[in-house]
Design a protein around this motif. Sequence first.
Motif, PDB file in Angstrom:
ATOM      1  N   ALA A 153     -15.009 -47.611-104.261  1.00 55.42           N
ATOM      2  CA  ALA A 153     -13.949 -47.480-105.265  1.00 55.42           C
ATOM      3  C   ALA A 153     -14.174 -46.242-106.123  1.00 55.42           C
ATOM      4  N   PHE A 154     -15.444 -45.934-106.394  1.00 56.04           N
ATOM      5  CA  PHE A 154     -15.796 -44.770-107.212  1.00 56.04           C
ATOM      6  C   PHE A 154     -15.343 -43.472-106.542  1.00 56.04           C
ATOM      7  N   SER A 155     -15.711 -43.270-105.293  1.00 55.17           N
ATOM      8  CA  SER A 155     -15.401 -42.009-104.610  1.00 55.17           C
ATOM      9  C   SER A 155     -13.935 -41.896-104.235  1.00 55.17           C
ATOM     10  N   ARG A 156     -13.328 -42.995-103.828  1.00 57.33           N
ATOM     11  CA  ARG A 156     -11.920 -42.891-103.430  1.00 57.33           C
ATOM     12  C   ARG A 156     -10.994 -42.781-104.636  1.00 57.33           C
ATOM     13  N   ASN A 157     -11.543 -42.923-105.826  1.00 57.80           N
ATOM     14  CA  ASN A 157     -10.783 -42.672-107.046  1.00 57.80           C
ATOM     15  C   ASN A 157     -10.870 -41.203-107.458  1.00 57.80           C
ATOM     16  N   ILE A 158     -11.989 -40.549-107.115  1.00 57.05           N
ATOM     17  CA  ILE A 158     -12.249 -39.183-107.579  1.00 57.05           C
ATOM     18  C   ILE A 158     -11.899 -38.124-106.539  1.00 57.05           C
ATOM     19  N   LEU A 159     -12.408 -38.283-105.311  1.00 60.51           N
ATOM     20  CA  LEU A 159     -12.284 -37.204-104.332  1.00 60.51           C
ATOM     21  C   LEU A 159     -10.856 -36.875-103.918  1.00 60.51           C
ATOM     22  N   PRO A 160      -9.935 -37.826-103.790  1.00 60.38           N
ATOM     23  CA  PRO A 160      -8.559 -37.421-103.478  1.00 60.38           C
ATOM     24  C   PRO A 160      -7.960 -36.516-104.569  1.00 60.38           C
ATOM     25  N   ARG A 161      -8.304 -36.762-105.810  1.00 55.08           N
ATOM     26  CA  ARG A 161      -7.822 -35.915-106.902  1.00 55.08           C
ATOM     27  C   ARG A 161      -8.421 -34.511-106.778  1.00 55.08           C
ATOM     28  N   ALA A 162      -9.731 -34.466-106.470  1.00 56.48           N
ATOM     29  CA  ALA A 162     -10.386 -33.167-106.297  1.00 56.48           C
ATOM     30  C   ALA A 162      -9.775 -32.414-105.122  1.00 56.48           C
ATOM     31  N   ALA A 163      -9.480 -33.122-104.031  1.00 57.26           N
ATOM     32  CA  ALA A 163      -8.875 -32.490-102.859  1.00 57.26           C
ATOM     33  C   ALA A 163      -7.510 -31.900-103.205  1.00 57.26           C
ATOM     34  N   ALA A 164      -6.735 -32.632-103.999  1.00 60.48           N
ATOM     35  CA  ALA A 164      -5.413 -32.128-104.391  1.00 60.48           C
ATOM     36  C   ALA A 164      -5.550 -30.866-105.235  1.00 60.48           C
ATOM     37  N   LEU A 165      -6.521 -30.849-106.150  1.00 63.10           N
ATOM     38  CA  LEU A 165      -6.729 -29.662-106.992  1.00 63.10           C
ATOM     39  C   LEU A 165      -7.188 -28.464-106.164  1.00 63.10           C
ATOM     40  N   LEU A 166      -7.932 -28.749-105.080  1.00 62.65           N
ATOM     41  CA  LEU A 166      -8.430 -27.684-104.211  1.00 62.65           C
ATOM     42  C   LEU A 166      -7.461 -27.362-103.072  1.00 62.65           C
TER      43      LEU A 166
END
Length: 319
Positions: free
Chosen positions: A98-111
């Motif tokens: 839950a921790f990573s799937r909350n953060i990394l998709p947002r980071a991917a969108a920013l990148l």
Amino acid sequence: MSTTANKTLILAEHDGRSLSEGVYHAVAAAAFWNQPVELLVLGHDANSIAQAAATIQGVSHVIYSDSTAFAHTLAEDAAKLISQLGRDYSVILAAHSAFSRNILPRAAALLDVAMISDVLEIQANKTYVRAVYAGNIYTTVQSSDTLQILTIHSSRFPQAARTQAPAEIDTIAALPATPASRWVSEFRSQSERPPLSSAKVVISGGRSLGSAEHFEQILAPLASKLGAALGATRAAVDAGFAPNDIQVGQTGVTVAPELYIAVGVSGAVQHTYGMKDSKVVVAINQDPDAPIFQVADYGLVGDLFEVVPSLTASIQSQP
């Protein structure tokens, strides 16, 4: 966007006291690329976490961002920092939780790159195997992005060992906190039982237990005898028999213990996706046609209200 270094960055999950077991699996998975592996630790007064991360074999560097904003990490703040660091890496990954799937998709969108989740197998040429339809179908996907961002299915990868020569730790400043969201409060279930995600023995109950009282009365004594963690099906959680944080399944926690005991569990694919990598599965159900018996190594057809107390009484307590 182009990256400037062939390095791997792993987002390290922790609870403020210790690293998640998934971090060790993520480091082992990162060995596939045969390039330097760096760990990102976000926290506040979490020096001990950064030091523990530095002792994982295969980690070349630990980046520690110490900020009051990361005392309770919000996805917006973490993703913003990762997006700033991401241009220096060719791979960013974490254990699927839950921790990573909350953060990394947002980071991917920013990148402006794709996010590939819950990877079962890493292959050459930016190719990955992942499951769909609750694990009933495996798909092979290939990414054309220069920067790869993914989460890995922890139970499919070994655990990295510890080393006596710790990696160097660098402390970096956090970016200004996101004003649009704030941490309000949290509630954590307190238990002396081992954590569900890393327990060697897991006992899970289904809706057949009938109530929260029966869930505790029937399963807790057996869990105490075996030193086991308690799990639950989504149906049991939705019925209020067990807390959400012990839900095992596609939308809950994925486990792979040495022994998994399913009590009154029908065996819906949503649940079996989260436990089918267990070494030995024992199913107790009064329905001989229950789907859970198809994934069980040992099955016992019987009334759980009679079978489980009898089983508990016959087992010596753990020293």
